[in-house]
Design a protein around this motif. Sequence first.
Motif, short mmCIF file in Angstrom:
data_model
loop_
_atom_site.label_atom_id
_atom_site.label_comp_id
_atom_site.label_asym_id
_atom_site.label_seq_id
_atom_site.Cartn_x
_atom_site.Cartn_y
_atom_site.Cartn_z
N SER A 134 49.95 -14.68 2.08
CA SER A 134 50.92 -15.77 2.13
C SER A 134 52.08 -15.39 3.04
O SER A 134 52.24 -14.22 3.41
N ARG A 135 52.87 -16.41 3.38
CA ARG A 135 54.03 -16.21 4.25
C ARG A 135 55.21 -17.04 3.77
O ARG A 135 55.03 -18.13 3.24
N VAL A 136 56.38 -16.50 4.04
CA VAL A 136 57.61 -17.26 3.91
C VAL A 136 58.27 -17.20 5.29
O VAL A 136 58.49 -16.11 5.82
N VAL A 137 58.51 -18.37 5.86
CA VAL A 137 59.11 -18.45 7.19
C VAL A 137 60.44 -19.18 7.06
O VAL A 137 60.50 -20.27 6.49
N SER A 138 61.48 -18.57 7.57
CA SER A 138 62.81 -19.20 7.58
C SER A 138 63.30 -19.28 9.01
O SER A 138 63.40 -18.25 9.68
N THR A 139 63.58 -20.48 9.45
CA THR A 139 64.23 -20.62 10.74
C THR A 139 65.72 -20.48 10.49
O THR A 139 66.22 -20.92 9.46
N VAL A 140 66.40 -19.84 11.38
CA VAL A 140 67.82 -19.57 11.16
C VAL A 140 68.62 -19.93 12.40
O VAL A 140 68.07 -20.13 13.48
N SER A 141 69.92 -19.97 12.23
CA SER A 141 70.81 -20.19 13.36
C SER A 141 72.00 -19.26 13.22
O SER A 141 72.20 -18.64 12.18
N ASP A 142 72.78 -19.22 14.25
CA ASP A 142 74.00 -18.41 14.18
C ASP A 142 75.23 -19.31 14.04
O ASP A 142 76.34 -18.92 14.36
N THR A 143 75.01 -20.49 13.51
CA THR A 143 76.08 -21.46 13.31
C THR A 143 77.22 -20.89 12.48
O THR A 143 78.38 -21.20 12.72
N HIS A 144 76.92 -20.06 11.53
CA HIS A 144 77.92 -19.63 10.55
C HIS A 144 78.93 -18.61 11.08
O HIS A 144 79.87 -18.29 10.38
N PHE A 145 78.75 -18.11 12.28
CA PHE A 145 79.70 -17.13 12.78
C PHE A 145 81.06 -17.76 13.09
O PHE A 145 82.08 -17.10 12.98
#
Length: 159
Positions: A134-145
């Motif tokens: 199985s896999r868990v994939v999370s797309t992320v951003s650097d918006t929070h900086f």
Amino acid sequence: MRHTIVITGATRGIGRIAAARILAESPGAHLVVLTRDGGGAKLARELGRRDRSIFFVDADLLSVGSVRAAADELAGRLDSGDLPPLRAIVGNAGLQYTSNLTRSHDGLEATLAINVLANHVLVRRLQDHLQGPSRVVSTVSDTHFGDLRHNLGMVPGPQ
């Protein structure tokens, strides 16, 4: 082999493309899309065909309680055999609010609530239902900086 993949943020953008690719390249996949305001029904009509299995569960990712309820509904359907084994969770949902005054239903900063917390709660609630491989994939951003380099200064930094 039949299996279930759960995805957030599939009604547009990268998530929409990912949902279409999953359906095209994984013929055994039952794609479950978490959406709000009927977006899942529209997506199911647009992407679904007889040879594709796409379902939706209503969830407001600005509410931890709503995410928990959606995850619990999925867990029940997995336990009952209504859905085949869970093989992947794709946490793609994300928004970018340009004001730190935007709050979730739980009083948290809204960008963090959707981009991070909602996906975390979903994975934690369903982790025991993942069956290997199985896999868990999370797309992320650097918006929070909250700085010029990461988001052109459009989003305030964390407080």
